[in-house]
Scaffold this active site. Sequence first.
Site, short mmCIF file in Angstrom:
data_model
loop_
_atom_site.label_atom_id
_atom_site.label_comp_id
_atom_site.label_asym_id
_atom_site.label_seq_id
_atom_site.Cartn_x
_atom_site.Cartn_y
_atom_site.Cartn_z
N TYR A 112 -2.11 0.48 9.81
CA TYR A 112 -2.32 -0.23 8.54
C TYR A 112 -1.06 -0.17 7.69
CZ TYR A 112 -3.87 -1.00 3.75
OH TYR A 112 -3.98 -1.44 2.46
N THR A 119 0.82 -1.21 0.00
CA THR A 119 0.00 0.00 0.00
C THR A 119 0.85 1.26 0.00
OG1 THR A 119 -1.58 1.31 1.33
CG2 THR A 119 -0.11 -0.16 2.52
#
Length: 334
Positions: free
Chosen positions: A147, A123
């Site tokens: 995250y 990501t």
Amino acid sequence: MADKRDMTVMVTGGAGYIGSHAVLALLDAGYDVVVVDNLVTGFSWAVDERATLIECAIEDEGRVRAAIRGHHVQAIMHFAGSVVVPESVTDPLKYYRNNTAASRSLIESAVTEGVPHFIFSSTAATYGTPDTETVSETSPTVPINPYGMSKLMTEAMLRDVAAAHPMNYAALRYFNVAGADPQGRSGQSTAGATHLIKVAVEAATGKRDSVAIFGTDFDTPDGTGVRDYIHVSDLAAAHVAALALLIAEPGRSHTLNAGYGRGFSVNEVLDAVDRVTNVQVVRNPQGRRAGDPAALISDNSAILKTLDWTPARDDLDLIVADALAWERKLSERA
């Protein structure tokens, strides 16, 4: 290079949004596919019937290893995990369990069973809040939320494992994924999704009253957050291209940005939704969410140079139109 017809790819999280599109792309390219998904957030109906679905968690090492052996898996595409940035801030341990610890189990299963190729769904959140308008693969990785950190930790594991074992990998750092399969075979189906374009087309089709805009005072041209949006089918195609490269060059690994190299603000995205749907969605300005940077745009020159991949659906209105078509199809299913 191995014959695709003799190669089976295991896709973890293949019943989810991005994973199901990767399954379609692999099958369309001639690979055999086995999907491993616990169906906590995925849907069995989203898995193409040409693939084999095994319902289990990736940390269930016994079943995963048996599947690798039984299906003669030669590559793993790893999408399974938790993906909501604000939730990672309030429940960090969930993300370190589902994204980092579970990935470690999967990687160990791959090493134990001798899987030579691994593609990881990483990501752009690994970059945190960049100092420049665009970020390249050499930009500092300083995640500002659990995250992003959970994904960066998995990248580190893959780097170390590839140095110690006969495995190569590709880590694709996604920017904002949106849209749906142009043939209407899959799309974003999760209830309560937080992806902006998904939320906006839900509002345009009457499933939501409004669209929340989290932050109107960012240091951006119109005060709303700017993101690089990539069509999910283009992203799936990039995974197939990355696999082909790993097979062709077994001694090399790659970390690549997966984006289009330009950004759109929240308001610009909502303007596109208004254009495509001919409905003016209600905008509901709110405060910023924890862990959200003002802007995040890819320098995608490396992926364009490295992979045999050219985006086919790099158009915001087209992304919105595909998302809208899928949303309408979901309404028919209900």
